[in-house]
Design a protein around this motif. Structure first.
Motif, PDB file in Angstrom:
ATOM      1  N   LEU A  93       0.958  -1.257   0.086  1.00  0.00           N
ATOM      2  CA  LEU A  93       0.055  -0.259  -0.055  1.00  0.00           C
ATOM      3  C   LEU A  93       0.920   1.372  -0.031  1.00  0.00           C
ATOM      4  CD1 LEU A  93      -2.632  -1.037   2.782  1.00  0.00           C
ATOM      5  CD2 LEU A  93      -3.114  -0.718   0.147  1.00  0.00           C
ATOM      6  N   HIS A  94       1.734   1.257   0.679  1.00  0.00           N
ATOM      7  CA  HIS A  94       2.925   2.271   0.617  1.00  0.00           C
ATOM      8  C   HIS A  94       4.341   2.024   0.021  1.00  0.00           C
ATOM      9  CE1 HIS A  94      -0.084   4.116   3.469  1.00  0.00           C
ATOM     10  NE2 HIS A  94      -0.265   2.719   4.080  1.00  0.00           N
ATOM     11  N   LYS A  95       4.565   3.001  -0.803  1.00  0.00           N
ATOM     12  CA  LYS A  95       5.809   2.758  -1.458  1.00  0.00           C
ATOM     13  C   LYS A  95       7.083   2.843  -0.653  1.00  0.00           C
ATOM     14  CE  LYS A  95       6.005   7.424  -3.341  1.00  0.00           C
ATOM     15  NZ  LYS A  95       6.049   8.463  -4.427  1.00  0.00           N
ATOM     16  N   ASN A  96       6.779   3.652   0.319  1.00  0.00           N
ATOM     17  CA  ASN A  96       8.020   4.053   1.287  1.00  0.00           C
ATOM     18  C   ASN A  96       8.344   3.001   2.402  1.00  0.00           C
ATOM     19  OD1 ASN A  96       5.841   4.989   2.566  1.00  0.00           O
ATOM     20  ND2 ASN A  96       6.891   6.728   3.378  1.00  0.00           N
ATOM     21  N   ILE A  97       7.646   1.577   2.452  1.00  0.00           N
ATOM     22  CA  ILE A  97       7.923   0.725   3.477  1.00  0.00           C
ATOM     23  C   ILE A  97       8.850  -0.510   2.659  1.00  0.00           C
ATOM     24  CG2 ILE A  97       6.674  -0.924   4.688  1.00  0.00           C
ATOM     25  CD1 ILE A  97       4.431   1.053   5.159  1.00  0.00           C
TER      26      ILE A  97
END
Length: 109
Positions: A93-97
């Protein structure tokens, strides 16, 4: 009496506005854009609040300045199936994880 209160209120608002203006100017002068921010979340089989930890890190990142690199690293210290599922769902869901093991994290540094 009413004029006196209005004068006090006006003086207070002027002082508050001046302090805000000084704060904004100092923030513009001393702002360093190149500071990356990394949130490290260690997770093992006993971690029960992984979703809360990720949501908290994401919330804190929203309050940081845009432009700097912001990364959430989930450190796999023996995740169970439930925490692994939650971690990978959030990473999708989150590209920075990023999800890494201790060996992978050591190679990154």
């Amino acid at each position: 009496m009413m004029n006196f209160l209005m004068c006090i209120l006006t003086a207070f608002l002027c002082a508050f506005g001046f302090i805000c203006l000084l704060y904004c100017l100092a923030d513009m002068v001393f702002y360093d854009k190149a500071q990356p921010t990394i949130f490290l979340i260690p997770v093992n089989e006993s971690t029960k609040d992984l979703e809360f930890r990720i949501a908290s890190a994401l919330s804190q990142m929203r309050h940081l300045r845009a432009g700097a690199q912001q990364q959430i690293i989930i450190l796999d210290n023996g995740m169970n199936d439930l925490t692994r599922e939650i971690a990978y769902k959030q990473a999708c869901l989150h590209k920075n994880i990023l999800i890494v093991t201790a060996d992978e994290l050591q190679k990154m540094t």
